[in-house]
Design a protein around this motif. Structure first.
Motif, short mmCIF file in Angstrom:
data_model
loop_
_atom_site.label_atom_id
_atom_site.label_comp_id
_atom_site.label_asym_id
_atom_site.label_seq_id
_atom_site.Cartn_x
_atom_site.Cartn_y
_atom_site.Cartn_z
N ALA A 84 0.83 -1.21 0.00
CA ALA A 84 0.00 0.00 0.00
C ALA A 84 0.87 1.26 0.00
O ALA A 84 0.59 2.21 -0.74
N ILE A 85 1.93 1.25 0.79
CA ILE A 85 2.83 2.41 0.84
C ILE A 85 3.50 2.61 -0.52
O ILE A 85 3.55 3.73 -1.04
N VAL A 86 3.99 1.53 -1.11
CA VAL A 86 4.66 1.60 -2.41
C VAL A 86 3.68 2.07 -3.49
O VAL A 86 4.02 2.90 -4.34
N PHE A 87 2.46 1.56 -3.45
CA PHE A 87 1.45 1.96 -4.44
C PHE A 87 1.09 3.44 -4.31
O PHE A 87 1.01 4.16 -5.30
N LEU A 88 0.88 3.89 -3.09
CA LEU A 88 0.43 5.27 -2.87
C LEU A 88 1.56 6.30 -3.00
O LEU A 88 1.32 7.44 -3.39
N PHE A 89 2.78 5.89 -2.66
CA PHE A 89 3.90 6.83 -2.62
C PHE A 89 5.12 6.29 -3.36
O PHE A 89 6.18 6.07 -2.76
N PRO A 90 5.02 6.07 -4.69
CA PRO A 90 6.13 5.48 -5.42
C PRO A 90 7.39 6.34 -5.41
O PRO A 90 8.51 5.81 -5.37
N ASP A 91 7.24 7.65 -5.41
CA ASP A 91 8.42 8.52 -5.40
C ASP A 91 9.13 8.48 -4.06
O ASP A 91 10.36 8.52 -3.99
N ARG A 119 4.22 0.94 -8.81
CA ARG A 119 2.80 0.92 -8.43
C ARG A 119 2.17 -0.45 -8.67
O ARG A 119 1.38 -0.94 -7.86
N ALA A 120 2.53 -1.09 -9.77
CA ALA A 120 1.99 -2.42 -10.07
C ALA A 120 2.45 -3.44 -9.01
O ALA A 120 1.65 -4.27 -8.56
N ILE A 121 3.70 -3.36 -8.62
CA ILE A 121 4.20 -4.25 -7.56
C ILE A 121 3.44 -4.00 -6.27
O ILE A 121 3.03 -4.94 -5.59
N GLY A 122 3.25 -2.74 -5.92
CA GLY A 122 2.49 -2.40 -4.71
C GLY A 122 1.08 -2.95 -4.76
O GLY A 122 0.59 -3.54 -3.79
#
Length: 140
Positions: A84-91, A119-122
């Motif tokens: 969820a963190i990676v998806f929402l905050f990729p930068d 985002r896809a991984i997240g």
């Protein structure tokens, strides 16, 4: 044996296999990641502890996947939170990963197309964690 039980075991097996592959081939994992994510692969040097950490993480994930139970549930919950963190905050992920994983983070240049990959991984992590959670709590 019901379909959700089979699916749960398939996910657990897949997670275990990915953990084993990480444990066996940490250099290939780093190389694949850099090939996909980093625009200037010669720009930074991965810190010395990264490959042993990938190997240790892979062993831990493979072992937890074999054991199932609470440890596996915890692992999947953690995977979902991370996803969820990676998806929402990729930068934010890219900034953190660069500073954490590379000796000269200022010289690392990310492949901009990989932002969608992050985002896809997240999203995949969240999906797998949610599916595992639902299957565990539906009497399976």
């Amino acid at each position: 044996m019901s379909v959700p039980v089979v699916q749960y075991r398939m996910i657990r097996t897949l997670v275990g296999v990915l953990g084993a592959l990480s444990a066996l081939f940490p250099d290939k994992i780093v190389s694949l990641f850099e090939k996909l994510a980093i625009a200037n692969r010669s720009g930074g040097t991965v810190r010395g502890w990264v490959r042993p950490a990938i190997r240790s993480e892979g062993v831990l994930i493979a072992a937890i996947s074999l054991l199932n139970g609470r440890a596996y549930a915890w692992l999947m919950n953690l995977t979902g939170v991370f996803g969820a963190i990676v998806f929402l905050f990729p930068d934010l992920y890219r900034r953190f990963a660069t500073a954490f994983l590379y000796e000269r983070p200022e010289s690392v240049e990310w492949n901009e197309r990989f932002r969608s990959g992050i985002r896809a991984i997240g999203a995949l992590y969240v999906f797998l964690a949610a599916k595992t959670y639902l299957e565990r709590h539906n009497g399976t």
